[in-house]
Design a protein around this motif. Structure first.
Motif, mmCIF file in Angstrom:
data_model
loop_
_atom_site.group_PDB
_atom_site.id
_atom_site.type_symbol
_atom_site.label_atom_id
_atom_site.label_comp_id
_atom_site.label_asym_id
_atom_site.label_seq_id
_atom_site.Cartn_x
_atom_site.Cartn_y
_atom_site.Cartn_z
ATOM 1 N N PHE A 30 8.293 34.847 -34.222
ATOM 2 C CA PHE A 30 9.208 34.648 -33.101
ATOM 3 C C PHE A 30 9.034 35.742 -32.044
ATOM 4 N N PHE A 31 8.697 36.950 -32.486
ATOM 5 C CA PHE A 31 8.428 38.040 -31.556
ATOM 6 C C PHE A 31 7.206 37.702 -30.696
ATOM 7 N N GLY A 32 6.181 37.128 -31.330
ATOM 8 C CA GLY A 32 4.986 36.712 -30.598
ATOM 9 C C GLY A 32 5.295 35.635 -29.575
ATOM 10 N N LEU A 33 6.116 34.657 -29.966
ATOM 11 C CA LEU A 33 6.507 33.600 -29.026
ATOM 12 C C LEU A 33 7.311 34.168 -27.864
ATOM 13 N N LEU A 34 8.168 35.145 -28.147
ATOM 14 C CA LEU A 34 8.964 35.776 -27.101
ATOM 15 C C LEU A 34 8.070 36.521 -26.120
ATOM 16 N N ILE A 35 7.074 37.248 -26.644
ATOM 17 C CA ILE A 35 6.133 37.964 -25.783
ATOM 18 C C ILE A 35 5.377 36.981 -24.896
ATOM 19 N N THR A 36 4.922 35.880 -25.478
ATOM 20 C CA THR A 36 4.179 34.867 -24.725
ATOM 21 C C THR A 36 5.041 34.264 -23.620
ATOM 22 N N ILE A 60 -12.795 35.434 -20.034
ATOM 23 C CA ILE A 60 -12.508 36.667 -20.781
ATOM 24 C C ILE A 60 -11.293 36.472 -21.685
ATOM 25 N N LEU A 61 -10.234 35.863 -21.144
ATOM 26 C CA LEU A 61 -9.027 35.603 -21.935
ATOM 27 C C LEU A 61 -9.346 34.732 -23.146
ATOM 28 N N MET A 62 -10.155 33.685 -22.909
ATOM 29 C CA MET A 62 -10.506 32.779 -23.999
ATOM 30 C C MET A 62 -11.312 33.492 -25.075
ATOM 31 N N LEU A 63 -12.258 34.341 -24.654
ATOM 32 C CA LEU A 63 -13.087 35.076 -25.611
ATOM 33 C C LEU A 63 -12.248 36.060 -26.431
ATOM 34 N N VAL A 64 -11.302 36.726 -25.758
ATOM 35 C CA VAL A 64 -10.413 37.660 -26.465
ATOM 36 C C VAL A 64 -9.586 36.918 -27.500
ATOM 37 N N GLN A 65 -9.044 35.765 -27.120
ATOM 38 C CA GLN A 65 -8.218 34.980 -28.043
ATOM 39 C C GLN A 65 -9.023 34.484 -29.237
ATOM 40 N N SER A 80 -5.816 48.407 -40.687
ATOM 41 C CA SER A 80 -4.467 48.750 -41.120
ATOM 42 C C SER A 80 -3.486 47.716 -40.588
ATOM 43 N N SER A 81 -2.271 47.733 -41.131
ATOM 44 C CA SER A 81 -1.253 46.800 -40.662
ATOM 45 C C SER A 81 -0.895 47.077 -39.203
ATOM 46 N N LEU A 82 -0.948 48.346 -38.788
ATOM 47 C CA LEU A 82 -0.658 48.696 -37.397
ATOM 48 C C LEU A 82 -1.689 48.079 -36.460
ATOM 49 N N THR A 83 -2.964 48.130 -36.845
ATOM 50 C CA THR A 83 -4.023 47.526 -36.038
ATOM 51 C C THR A 83 -3.810 46.026 -35.901
ATOM 52 N N MET A 84 -3.422 45.374 -36.994
ATOM 53 C CA MET A 84 -3.179 43.936 -36.962
ATOM 54 C C MET A 84 -1.994 43.603 -36.058
ATOM 55 N N LYS A 85 -0.969 44.453 -36.063
ATOM 56 C CA LYS A 85 0.184 44.230 -35.193
ATOM 57 C C LYS A 85 -0.217 44.347 -33.724
ATOM 58 N N VAL A 86 -1.055 45.347 -33.409
ATOM 59 C CA VAL A 86 -1.520 45.530 -32.034
ATOM 60 C C VAL A 86 -2.335 44.316 -31.592
ATOM 61 N N LEU A 87 -3.227 43.854 -32.456
ATOM 62 C CA LEU A 87 -4.039 42.678 -32.137
ATOM 63 C C LEU A 87 -3.162 41.451 -31.915
ATOM 64 N N PHE A 88 -2.132 41.305 -32.732
ATOM 65 C CA PHE A 88 -1.213 40.182 -32.603
ATOM 66 C C PHE A 88 -0.502 40.210 -31.250
ATOM 67 N N VAL A 89 -0.027 41.395 -30.843
ATOM 68 C CA VAL A 89 0.666 41.535 -29.553
ATOM 69 C C VAL A 89 -0.293 41.242 -28.402
ATOM 70 N N VAL A 90 -1.526 41.753 -28.483
ATOM 71 C CA VAL A 90 -2.527 41.490 -27.446
ATOM 72 C C VAL A 90 -2.802 39.997 -27.354
ATOM 73 N N PHE A 91 -2.925 39.339 -28.489
ATOM 74 C CA PHE A 91 -3.164 37.894 -28.508
ATOM 75 C C PHE A 91 -2.013 37.154 -27.826
ATOM 76 N N ALA A 92 -0.767 37.537 -28.149
ATOM 77 C CA ALA A 92 0.408 36.874 -27.569
ATOM 78 C C ALA A 92 0.461 37.064 -26.055
ATOM 79 N N ILE A 93 0.073 38.254 -25.578
ATOM 80 C CA ILE A 93 0.078 38.516 -24.134
ATOM 81 C C ILE A 93 -0.979 37.676 -23.420
ATOM 82 N N THR A 94 -2.197 37.658 -23.970
ATOM 83 C CA THR A 94 -3.266 36.868 -23.336
ATOM 84 C C THR A 94 -2.927 35.381 -23.366
ATOM 85 N N MET A 95 -2.302 34.918 -24.440
ATOM 86 C CA MET A 95 -1.893 33.515 -24.501
ATOM 87 C C MET A 95 -0.825 33.225 -23.451
ATOM 88 N N GLY A 96 0.080 34.194 -23.232
ATOM 89 C CA GLY A 96 1.097 34.027 -22.208
ATOM 90 C C GLY A 96 0.490 33.883 -20.823
#
Length: 233
Positions: A30-36, A60-65, A80-96
């Protein structure tokens, strides 16, 4: 003599761990959807979308996603879990940023209704995934195969200039993600029941991305169907 009951505290601990894992998964989803949603709104309201979505930026956006989506499996093993969280947030932003174009193609009222319908639909699939006793692994695999076939078919039709039946493709895609989502919900429940600690946290982020993508795709197919009905009226 007083009677003492032999409570199974290990089972109780296991259930608590499972609940914590599920809470982490759905919170991150839900946090990812909110960011998007927030990113899309910011891009649309400030017209920033038109300033940055030029030249190679869409590619570029498509390649990142795609890179993050496919790299998440490898990240499970080494990152690490922190790295995965950062990647998740970046993905949600690019999708937005990418989904901002929906505000140009569809009316905002249609987008809002599609989101509500998708949320209710997703909630129903969550109930099915949680409550069903049937193993959905084979069904989910079949749906994934069907999704791959659908994508390949769409690419071939586009390359050769054939007209695509958008309504039919949307219905088929929605049905396929119905099965995939129910399977992912069941997988999430099983993974959280059998993992703990750092491993569970990494699986929680991994499954949050899976469920996030399920919801986004359901939303897009619902939006296409509602958008076509609106345009026809």
């Amino acid at each position: 003599m007083p009677q003492y009951h032999d409570y199974n505290y290990s089972n109780f601990t296991g259930v608590s761990e499972q609940r914590r894992g599920l809470l982490k998964t759905y919170t991150w989803m839900f946090f990812g959807l909110l960011i998007t949603a927030a990113t899309s709104y910011l891009m649309y309201a400030t017209n920033l979308y038109f300033a940055i979505i030029r030249g190679p930026m869409p590619l570029i956006l498509m390649l990142v996603q795609f890179g993050i989506a496919f790299g998440f499996t490898g990240a499970m093993r080494s990152a690490s879990s922190l790295t995965m969280k950062v990647l998740f947030v970046v993905f949600a932003i690019t999708m937005g940023i990418s989904l901002t174009s929906l505000g140009i193609v569809y009316q905002l009222g249609t987008i809002f209704v599609a989101f509500l319908v998708s949320a209710v639909y997703f909630a129903c699939l969550m109930v099915i995934g949680f409550t069903t006793k049937k193993d959905l692994s084979s069904f989910g695999t079949i749906c994934l195969g069907g999704l791959c076939a659908l994508i390949i078919t769409q690419v071939i039709l586009m390359l050769f200039g054939f007209n695509m039946n958008t309504r039919l493709i949307s219905i088929v895609g929605l049905l396929l993600f119905t099965g995939i989502t129910a399977w992912d919900v069941q997988r999430t429940n099983q993974l959280m029941a059998n993992t703990s600690g750092m491993t569970q946290e990494k699986f929680a982020i991994f499954m949050a991305l899976e469920l996030y993508l399920d919801f986004i795709n359901i939303f897009l197919y619902v939006l296409r169907l509602l958008g076509m009905s609106s345009n026809r009226d």
